[in-house]
Design a protein around this motif. Structure first.
Motif, PDB file in Angstrom:
ATOM      1  N   ARG A   4       0.835  -1.188   0.000  1.00 30.98           N
ATOM      2  CA  ARG A   4       0.000   0.000   0.000  1.00 30.98           C
ATOM      3  C   ARG A   4       0.876   1.246   0.000  1.00 30.98           C
ATOM      4  N   ARG A   5       0.403   2.292  -0.672  1.00 33.79           N
ATOM      5  CA  ARG A   5       1.109   3.579  -0.706  1.00 33.79           C
ATOM      6  C   ARG A   5       0.218   4.620  -0.053  1.00 33.79           C
ATOM      7  N   LEU A   6       0.664   5.087   1.079  1.00 38.64           N
ATOM      8  CA  LEU A   6      -0.089   6.084   1.825  1.00 38.64           C
ATOM      9  C   LEU A   6      -0.024   7.420   1.098  1.00 38.64           C
ATOM     10  N   MET A   7      -1.186   8.050   0.909  1.00 38.35           N
ATOM     11  CA  MET A   7      -1.233   9.369   0.280  1.00 38.35           C
ATOM     12  C   MET A   7      -2.524  10.078   0.674  1.00 38.35           C
ATOM     13  N   THR A   8      -2.534  11.365   0.477  1.00 40.01           N
ATOM     14  CA  THR A   8      -3.730  12.151   0.756  1.00 40.01           C
ATOM     15  C   THR A   8      -4.686  12.057  -0.433  1.00 40.01           C
ATOM     16  N   GLN A   9      -5.906  12.497  -0.220  1.00 42.64           N
ATOM     17  CA  GLN A   9      -6.875  12.526  -1.314  1.00 42.64           C
ATOM     18  C   GLN A   9      -6.380  13.449  -2.423  1.00 42.64           C
ATOM     19  N   GLY A  89       1.330  13.582   8.442  1.00 46.52           N
ATOM     20  CA  GLY A  89       0.832  14.947   8.405  1.00 46.52           C
ATOM     21  C   GLY A  89       1.384  15.846   9.494  1.00 46.52           C
ATOM     22  N   SER A  90       2.100  15.272  10.456  1.00 41.26           N
ATOM     23  CA  SER A  90       2.666  16.075  11.550  1.00 41.26           C
ATOM     24  C   SER A  90       3.765  16.993  11.045  1.00 41.26           C
ATOM     25  N   HIS A  91       3.837  18.159  11.664  1.00 41.01           N
ATOM     26  CA  HIS A  91       4.971  19.060  11.456  1.00 41.01           C
ATOM     27  C   HIS A  91       5.837  18.891  12.695  1.00 41.01           C
ATOM     28  N   VAL A  92       7.074  18.447  12.488  1.00 44.42           N
ATOM     29  CA  VAL A  92       7.953  18.089  13.595  1.00 44.42           C
ATOM     30  C   VAL A  92       9.208  18.945  13.553  1.00 44.42           C
ATOM     31  N   THR A  93       9.587  19.492  14.699  1.00 43.85           N
ATOM     32  CA  THR A  93      10.846  20.217  14.815  1.00 43.85           C
ATOM     33  C   THR A  93      11.762  19.377  15.703  1.00 43.85           C
ATOM     34  N   LEU A 103      16.051  21.274  12.807  1.00 40.94           N
ATOM     35  CA  LEU A 103      15.464  20.886  11.526  1.00 40.94           C
ATOM     36  C   LEU A 103      13.961  20.777  11.692  1.00 40.94           C
ATOM     37  N   SER A 104      13.219  21.128  10.650  1.00 39.21           N
ATOM     38  CA  SER A 104      11.765  21.010  10.675  1.00 39.21           C
ATOM     39  C   SER A 104      11.314  20.173   9.492  1.00 39.21           C
ATOM     40  N   TYR A 105      10.400  19.245   9.767  1.00 36.94           N
ATOM     41  CA  TYR A 105       9.869  18.364   8.735  1.00 36.94           C
ATOM     42  C   TYR A 105       8.362  18.283   8.843  1.00 36.94           C
ATOM     43  N   THR A 106       7.725  18.092   7.707  1.00 35.23           N
ATOM     44  CA  THR A 106       6.319  17.703   7.673  1.00 35.23           C
ATOM     45  C   THR A 106       6.313  16.312   7.073  1.00 35.23           C
ATOM     46  N   LEU A 107       5.662  15.358   7.746  1.00 42.97           N
ATOM     47  CA  LEU A 107       5.632  13.980   7.270  1.00 42.97           C
ATOM     48  C   LEU A 107       4.503  13.829   6.260  1.00 42.97           C
ATOM     49  N   VAL A 108       4.881  13.504   5.030  1.00 43.12           N
ATOM     50  CA  VAL A 108       3.933  13.463   3.917  1.00 43.12           C
ATOM     51  C   VAL A 108       4.027  12.130   3.178  1.00 43.12           C
ATOM     52  N   ALA A 109       3.112  11.920   2.249  1.00 38.07           N
ATOM     53  CA  ALA A 109       3.151  10.747   1.391  1.00 38.07           C
ATOM     54  C   ALA A 109       4.385  10.813   0.506  1.00 38.07           C
ATOM     55  N   THR A 110       4.839   9.659   0.088  1.00 33.77           N
ATOM     56  CA  THR A 110       6.028   9.582  -0.758  1.00 33.77           C
ATOM     57  C   THR A 110       5.885  10.440  -2.009  1.00 33.77           C
ATOM     58  N   ALA A 116      14.406  18.733   0.521  1.00 36.58           N
ATOM     59  CA  ALA A 116      14.972  20.083   0.564  1.00 36.58           C
ATOM     60  C   ALA A 116      13.941  21.104   1.038  1.00 36.58           C
ATOM     61  N   GLY A 117      12.658  20.836   0.773  1.00 33.84           N
ATOM     62  CA  GLY A 117      11.581  21.726   1.192  1.00 33.84           C
ATOM     63  C   GLY A 117      11.002  21.362   2.549  1.00 33.84           C
ATOM     64  N   GLY A 118      11.627  20.384   3.239  1.00 32.07           N
ATOM     65  CA  GLY A 118      11.157  20.005   4.565  1.00 32.07           C
ATOM     66  C   GLY A 118       9.964  19.057   4.549  1.00 32.07           C
ATOM     67  N   ARG A 119       9.637  18.504   3.388  1.00 31.99           N
ATOM     68  CA  ARG A 119       8.517  17.553   3.269  1.00 31.99           C
ATOM     69  C   ARG A 119       9.115  16.153   3.174  1.00 31.99           C
ATOM     70  N   LEU A 120       9.052  15.425   4.272  1.00 34.80           N
ATOM     71  CA  LEU A 120       9.720  14.147   4.417  1.00 34.80           C
ATOM     72  C   LEU A 120       8.755  12.997   4.173  1.00 34.80           C
ATOM     73  N   SER A 121       9.168  12.045   3.330  1.00 32.72           N
ATOM     74  CA  SER A 121       8.344  10.870   3.051  1.00 32.72           C
ATOM     75  C   SER A 121       8.096  10.081   4.322  1.00 32.72           C
ATOM     76  N   ILE A 122       6.854   9.677   4.519  1.00 37.07           N
ATOM     77  CA  ILE A 122       6.471   8.877   5.681  1.00 37.07           C
ATOM     78  C   ILE A 122       7.225   7.549   5.692  1.00 37.07           C
ATOM     79  N   GLU A 123       7.756   7.153   4.528  1.00 38.76           N
ATOM     80  CA  GLU A 123       8.480   5.890   4.411  1.00 38.76           C
ATOM     81  C   GLU A 123       9.988   6.043   4.595  1.00 38.76           C
ATOM     82  N   SER A 124      10.462   7.269   4.830  1.00 41.19           N
ATOM     83  CA  SER A 124      11.899   7.494   4.998  1.00 41.19           C
ATOM     84  C   SER A 124      12.348   7.004   6.381  1.00 41.19           C
TER      85      SER A 124
END
Length: 156
Positions: A4-9, A89-93, A103-110, A116-124
């Motif tokens: 399964r690949r987690l992603m938003t609508q 979906g969390s924004h983590v510092t 460092l700040s990251y938002t956990l997003v779908a792959t 580089a933009g701080g949007r980190l794959s949930i699978e990383s």
């Protein structure tokens, strides 16, 4: 590991729109290129024809990959991000304990990842280490250069 690949609508809708564009507009354009190149005669030495056929092959491969991603899609409807526990979906510092760097990251779908933009794959590896943790905790992430210890300073 799940197929399964987690992603938003929104991610799902964007992939679906791209697939539709490729299957209609792009296919038609390449078909026209092939038709035109065929009219120029001998196909053995017709570089335009071979280029168009190569483009067609790459397009069909891309279409198959997009279809597979859509079939494997697991739509995330919210609920994990926000609150005090790290999730999708969390924004983590975090603070890297070795360097002291924040460092700040938002956990997003792959499909939406942009390190580089701080949007980190949930699978990383970093995201996997952070999931389920809370502000104040320290997580360890195994990297090629050794373990990194990240102290979570905020979760939103």
């Amino acid at each position: 590991m799940s197929d399964r690949r987690l992603m938003t609508q929104q991610d799902f809708d964007e992939l679906k729109a791209e697939l539709e564009r490729l299957e209609t507009v792009e296919r038609a354009e390449i078909a026209e290129r092939i038709r035109t190149a065929r009219e120029w005669g001998d196909l053995k030495e017709n570089s335009e024809y071979h280029d168009a056929k190569n483009s067609q092959s790459m397009l069909e491969t891309k279409i198959l990959r997009l279809r597979e991603r859509l079939l494997q899609a697991e739509i995330h409807t919210g609920g994990d991000g926000g609150g005090d526990v790290v999730g999708f979906g969390s924004h983590v510092t975090v603070v890297d304990e070795a360097s002291g760097r924040e460092l700040s990251y938002t956990l997003v779908a792959t499909v939406s990842a942009d390190a580089a933009g701080g949007r980190l794959s949930i699978e990383s590896p970093v995201a996997k280490a952070l999931i389920g943790a809370r502000a104040g905790e320290v997580v360890s992430v195994r990297t090629p250069k050794g373990d990194r210890r990240l102290r979570i300073t905020a979760v939103a």
